[in-house]
Design a protein around this motif. Structure first.
Motif, PDB file in Angstrom:
ATOM      1  N   ARG A   1      34.941  19.925 -12.608  1.00 12.46           N
ATOM      2  CA  ARG A   1      35.102  19.096 -11.414  1.00 12.46           C
ATOM      3  C   ARG A   1      35.607  17.727 -11.849  1.00 12.46           C
ATOM      4  N   HIS A   2      36.680  17.303 -11.222  1.00 16.51           N
ATOM      5  CA  HIS A   2      37.412  16.124 -11.685  1.00 16.51           C
ATOM      6  C   HIS A   2      37.148  14.894 -10.836  1.00 16.51           C
ATOM      7  N   LEU A   3      37.298  13.734 -11.481  1.00 18.52           N
ATOM      8  CA  LEU A   3      37.548  12.460 -10.812  1.00 18.52           C
ATOM      9  C   LEU A   3      38.514  11.685 -11.692  1.00 18.52           C
ATOM     10  N   SER A   4      39.641  11.272 -11.136  1.00 21.86           N
ATOM     11  CA  SER A   4      40.616  10.474 -11.874  1.00 21.86           C
ATOM     12  C   SER A   4      40.411   9.006 -11.533  1.00 21.86           C
ATOM     13  N   VAL A   5      40.236   8.167 -12.570  1.00 24.01           N
ATOM     14  CA  VAL A   5      40.093   6.718 -12.406  1.00 24.01           C
ATOM     15  C   VAL A   5      41.330   6.067 -13.008  1.00 24.01           C
ATOM     16  N   VAL A   6      42.131   5.427 -12.176  1.00 24.19           N
ATOM     17  CA  VAL A   6      43.374   4.794 -12.638  1.00 24.19           C
ATOM     18  C   VAL A   6      43.110   3.303 -12.830  1.00 24.19           C
ATOM     19  N   ALA A   7      43.180   2.832 -14.075  1.00 27.08           N
ATOM     20  CA  ALA A   7      42.960   1.418 -14.386  1.00 27.08           C
ATOM     21  C   ALA A   7      44.265   0.654 -14.190  1.00 27.08           C
ATOM     22  N   LEU A   8      44.250  -0.342 -13.320  1.00 26.85           N
ATOM     23  CA  LEU A   8      45.450  -1.086 -12.961  1.00 26.85           C
ATOM     24  C   LEU A   8      45.274  -2.564 -13.302  1.00 26.85           C
TER      25      LEU A   8
ATOM     26  N   TYR B   1      51.059  10.128 -11.147  1.00 25.83           N
ATOM     27  CA  TYR B   1      50.576  11.161 -12.070  1.00 25.83           C
ATOM     28  C   TYR B   1      49.183  11.633 -11.652  1.00 25.83           C
ATOM     29  N   ALA B   2      48.309  10.670 -11.303  1.00 28.30           N
ATOM     30  CA  ALA B   2      46.973  11.043 -10.858  1.00 28.30           C
ATOM     31  C   ALA B   2      47.033  11.879  -9.591  1.00 28.30           C
ATOM     32  N   ALA B   3      47.923  11.505  -8.679  1.00 24.24           N
ATOM     33  CA  ALA B   3      48.048  12.261  -7.433  1.00 24.24           C
ATOM     34  C   ALA B   3      48.534  13.676  -7.680  1.00 24.24           C
ATOM     35  N   SER B   4      49.389  13.836  -8.689  1.00 23.16           N
ATOM     36  CA  SER B   4      49.945  15.160  -8.961  1.00 23.16           C
ATOM     37  C   SER B   4      48.880  16.149  -9.425  1.00 23.16           C
ATOM     38  N   LEU B   5      47.753  15.642  -9.939  1.00 20.44           N
ATOM     39  CA  LEU B   5      46.669  16.528 -10.369  1.00 20.44           C
ATOM     40  C   LEU B   5      45.914  17.121  -9.188  1.00 20.44           C
ATOM     41  N   GLN B   6      46.136  16.545  -7.993  1.00 17.29           N
ATOM     42  CA  GLN B   6      45.515  17.018  -6.755  1.00 17.29           C
ATOM     43  C   GLN B   6      43.990  17.038  -6.873  1.00 17.29           C
ATOM     44  N   GLN B   7      43.469  15.965  -7.459  1.00 13.14           N
ATOM     45  CA  GLN B   7      42.030  15.769  -7.595  1.00 13.14           C
ATOM     46  C   GLN B   7      41.684  14.397  -7.026  1.00 13.14           C
ATOM     47  N   PRO B   8      40.412  14.139  -6.728  1.00 12.42           N
ATOM     48  CA  PRO B   8      40.030  12.819  -6.209  1.00 12.42           C
ATOM     49  C   PRO B   8      40.461  11.699  -7.157  1.00 12.42           C
ATOM     50  N   VAL B   9      40.952  10.611  -6.570  1.00 14.10           N
ATOM     51  CA  VAL B   9      41.477   9.483  -7.339  1.00 14.10           C
ATOM     52  C   VAL B   9      40.767   8.205  -6.908  1.00 14.10           C
ATOM     53  N   LEU B  10      40.397   7.379  -7.892  1.00 12.29           N
ATOM     54  CA  LEU B  10      39.833   6.060  -7.643  1.00 12.29           C
ATOM     55  C   LEU B  10      40.644   5.041  -8.433  1.00 12.29           C
TER      56      LEU B  10
ATOM     57  N   LEU C   1      44.429   4.833  -0.906  1.00 14.77           N
ATOM     58  CA  LEU C   1      43.516   5.262  -1.956  1.00 14.77           C
ATOM     59  C   LEU C   1      42.320   4.314  -2.019  1.00 14.77           C
ATOM     60  N   PRO C   2      41.143   4.818  -2.402  1.00 10.34           N
ATOM     61  CA  PRO C   2      39.996   3.918  -2.586  1.00 10.34           C
ATOM     62  C   PRO C   2      40.208   3.020  -3.809  1.00 10.34           C
ATOM     63  N   LEU C   3      39.819   1.771  -3.682  1.00 12.77           N
ATOM     64  CA  LEU C   3      40.013   0.777  -4.737  1.00 12.77           C
ATOM     65  C   LEU C   3      38.696   0.075  -5.028  1.00 12.77           C
ATOM     66  N   ARG C   4      38.388  -0.120  -6.298  1.00 13.99           N
ATOM     67  CA  ARG C   4      37.273  -0.954  -6.703  1.00 13.99           C
ATOM     68  C   ARG C   4      37.809  -2.095  -7.565  1.00 13.99           C
ATOM     69  N   ILE C   5      37.385  -3.323  -7.245  1.00 16.60           N
ATOM     70  CA  ILE C   5      37.794  -4.509  -8.000  1.00 16.60           C
ATOM     71  C   ILE C   5      36.576  -5.092  -8.689  1.00 16.60           C
ATOM     72  N   ILE C   6      36.668  -5.283  -9.995  1.00 17.05           N
ATOM     73  CA  ILE C   6      35.597  -5.905 -10.780  1.00 17.05           C
ATOM     74  C   ILE C   6      36.042  -7.322 -11.122  1.00 17.05           C
ATOM     75  N   VAL C   7      35.227  -8.300 -10.792  1.00  8.63           N
ATOM     76  CA  VAL C   7      35.527  -9.687 -11.135  1.00  8.63           C
ATOM     77  C   VAL C   7      34.897  -9.998 -12.490  1.00  8.63           C
ATOM     78  N   SER C   8      35.750 -10.349 -13.459  1.00 14.33           N
ATOM     79  CA  SER C   8      35.310 -10.649 -14.823  1.00 14.33           C
ATOM     80  C   SER C   8      35.754 -12.066 -15.162  1.00 14.33           C
ATOM     81  N   PRO C   9      34.929 -13.076 -14.895  1.00 15.28           N
ATOM     82  CA  PRO C   9      35.374 -14.468 -14.998  1.00 15.28           C
ATOM     83  C   PRO C   9      35.728 -14.910 -16.405  1.00 15.28           C
TER      84      PRO C   9
END
Length: 664
Positions: A528-535, A548-557, A582-590
């Motif tokens: 069972r997959h989850l793809s996390v794309v670091a941007l 590329y992540a979308a082409s895997l046809q698995q959940p993407v974050l 797509l769902p996005l998570r932003i981490i603030v790293s000061p």
């Protein structure tokens, strides 16, 4: 900082130059014999006037740049990119030589008191630089009485020395003591006097430190900074003029085996405790002056990297919140210079003057343009002060460049030229990469239909991934706080590569029962997959990774690390335009850490959903030439090494090939 702490901490570089500035002046004049030494007082008075003019000029800089106005910032803002880079070159040369000259002068103070160590000056000096490197990598900071004490001790020692000397001279009616017989090796002329003026002017190094550090003061910061600068200039003038006066009255001449300050201390205090105190204070304040460069040099590199004129690795803070890469570069460069010149202060001084006064000249010239453009209140007076400082600094720079060209100034000028060439080429490369990465709506097809939604609207893996970040998901984006450090380790792993990227699984290859239980998937249906794309930002390489992540046809974050809330909002605005489906998570790293927050976030996903195989997908910039590789991040390799201890984590890179300049 309070003024009483800021004064010694930020003035250490300038005040410590009294230990070698007067001696550098005398070392040139003594070549003209007795007739040459007769010019010591007039040349010293000219340097005092220069100190006063430049000090008043930097008071205007503090008023105009209350957030800190170093030479690079001032010159770039008012004169343009190339003058700003030249000023940065002068500054960085100055900081490297600050370490080398301060250590060499400190060793001279030590060997004057302990002559038996004179043969080991080079290895001991290199060891001192290594200690400075280790201390700064550990996050040592200039703060409090610990760092203030050496500067105050040095001020006390020199003031006491001058006071005792003047009291003794008063007993003989201020009649100068005859100096030893001297034989002239050069004729006394304008060239000799100008060389002495340029050498003695190195006593002004570090004057701009306070204008760089205005935000470090307590409110009202700019007013406290101006007051502290005035005190520093007053002390510098008093110590410099007092030392030169004592040299004149006591008939002291430079010697190879003992510094001028040590000779004066011997005459005033003998060889007792006060002499030892003077030499110890001198050595300590010179080491503190060397340490100030470890704060300023990495910051200039940071500013250059921020403006795409230096490799972006210099943007990164180390584990101890220090600019580790800049600290290492400074230490290596200073050690090489120190060894190349055998730790001899006299041979290092000609290189020193060029960089110092090049930065002064461009900074003050930039301030002239600033006042002329702004026409603020009292602008004419401020312009006059800065123009005077610019002219006098330019005079010293030209004098040092001409009169000391064959003594080593040529090397400093060459370094400035090479620095300008390197930074402009780096900027050109980054500009070409940015153009290649720029999003063009007609060329981009935004990935869609990559997540099979549940009845609640969001796929379970993606929704639970968001929950793992520590915040409730209320929409397609969420900002979460920076997390702790990731794990480290290096069990066996497998790696596979394909036409779209390189993938490495961190699954252990061990054959124990516990490993088989932790990673039971032996057929595709069990995974069972989850793809996390670091941007890092949104550009063509990012879109290719998302595709590329979308082409895997698995959940993407999508996952983004921002250094500030403002940067996070800017990225969110771009995301709403380009990728809001797509769902996005932003981490603030000061503190600008990238790897640690990413690792921590992926760890939290793994611990919450150990049944998922998490694929971390990273866009990778691929350049054609090997020398361009150092200009780009090696994020994938660092993530792989850190995530190897966790089972069921895959790290894959999606390459984006940047064409070279000839094909674009």
């Amino acid at each position: 900082m309070r003024k009483v702490v800021a004064l010694p901490v930020l003035s250490a570089d300038a005040l410590s130059s009294v230990a070698y500035g007067p001696e550098a002046l005398l070392a040139v004049l003594v070549l003209g014999g007795t007739a040459g030494l007769a010019y010591s007082v007039p040349v010293a008075l000219a340097i005092v006037l220069l100190m006063l003019a430049v000090g008043l000029s930097y008071r205007q800089t503090i008023r105009a740049y209350p957030r800190g106005g170093g030479s690079y910032i001032v010159a770039t803002d008012n004169l343009g990119r190339i003058p700003g880079l030249v000023a940065a070159a002068g500054l960085m040369t100055d900081y490297i030589l600050t370490v080398a000259v301060s250590v060499s002068s400190g060793m001279a103070a030590v060997t004057s008191a302990l002559p038996g160590l004179s043969g080991d000056v080079v290895p001991i000096g290199v060891l001192v630089i290594a200690v400075l490197l280790a201390g700064n990598l550990r996050g040592v900071r200039q703060a409090g009485a610990l760092f203030a004490a050496p500067t105050y001790a040095f001020i006390t020692a020199v003031v006491s020395l001058v006071a005792f000397g003047l009291y003794d001279a008063a007993g003989r009616g201020f009649e100068p003591v005859a100096h030893p017989p001297l034989h002239a090796v050069e004729g006394v002329g304008l060239l000799l006097v100008m060389r002495a003026f340029a050498s003695g002017s190195t006593a002004m190094t570090g004057i701009e430190a306070i204008s760089n550090a205005v935000p470090a003061f307590k409110p009202v910061a700019w007013r406290n900074a101006r007051t502290t600068l005035s005190w520093m200039i007053g002390l510098l003038i008093a110590l410099f003029a007092g030392t030169v006066a004592m040299v004149h009255l006591e008939g002291v001449v430079p010697r190879s085996d003992e510094t001028v300050l040590s000779q004066l201390a011997h005459r005033s205090f003998g060889s007792g405790g006060m002499y030892v105190f003077t030499q110890a204070a001198t050595a300590l304040v010179l080491l503190l002056a060397a340490n100030t460069a470890y704060n300023d040099f990495p910051r200039v590199l940071f500013l250059l990297a921020r403006d795409s004129h230096a490799p972006r690795i210099f943007l990164r803070l180390g584990d101890r919140l220090a600019f580790s890469n800049g600290i290492i570069v400074l230490s290596v460069a200073a050690a090489l210079v120190y060894v190349a010149f055998d730790g001899d202060t006299a041979t290092l001084i000609p290189l020193y003057a060029v960089g110092v006064f090049l930065a002064f000249t461009l900074s003050q010239s930039g301030m002239v343009v600033h006042w002329w453009r702004g026409r603020e209140r009292h602008w004419r007076k401020s312009l006059g002060f800065n123009a005077t400082g610019a002219v006098l600094s330019a005079l010293v720079f030209i004098t040092a460049g001409i009169t000391k060209f064959t003594e080593g100034a040529w090397l400093a000028i060459l370094v400035v030229g090479l620095f300008l060439l390197a930074t402009t080429r780096i900027h050109r490369h980054y500009a070409r990469v940015a153009e290649a990465l720029r999003l063009r709506p007609q060329q981009i097809e935004i990935p869609s239909r990559t997540i099979a939604p549940l009845a609640g609207g969001e796929s379970r893996p993606a929704r639970e991934a968001g929950d793992a970040g520590g915040a409730e998901v209320t929409g397609s984006t969420e900002v979460v706080g920076s997390t702790g450090a990731g794990s480290a380790g290096a069990p066996e792993s497998t790696e596979s590569t394909g036409s779209t990227g390189s993938t490495e699984s961190t699954e252990s290859t061990g054959s124990t029962e516990s490993t088989r239980d932790a990673e039971p998937e032996e057929s595709p249906e069990e995974i069972r997959h989850l793809s996390v794309v670091a941007l890092d930002s949104l550009h063509r390489a990012s879109m290719r990774a998302l595709a590329y992540a979308a082409s895997l046809q698995q959940p993407v974050l999508a996952l983004h690390v921002s250094p500030s809330d403002e940067d996070a909002e800017e990225f969110r605005a771009d995301w709403l335009l380009w990728g809001d489906h797509l769902p996005l998570r932003i981490i603030v790293s000061p503190y600008r850490a990238i790897v640690t927050p990413l690792i921590s976030y992926v760890e939290s996903l793994h611990h919450q959903r150990p049944d998922l195989t998490i694929t971390v997908i990273i866009p990778e910039i691929v350049v054609r030439h090997w020398w361009h590789r150092v200009l780009h991040s090696r994020l994938a390799g660092r993530l792989r090494r850190a995530l190897r201890p966790l089972p069921k984590i895959v790290v894959t890179t999606v390459p984006f090939h940047v064409p070279d300049g000839r094909s674009t």
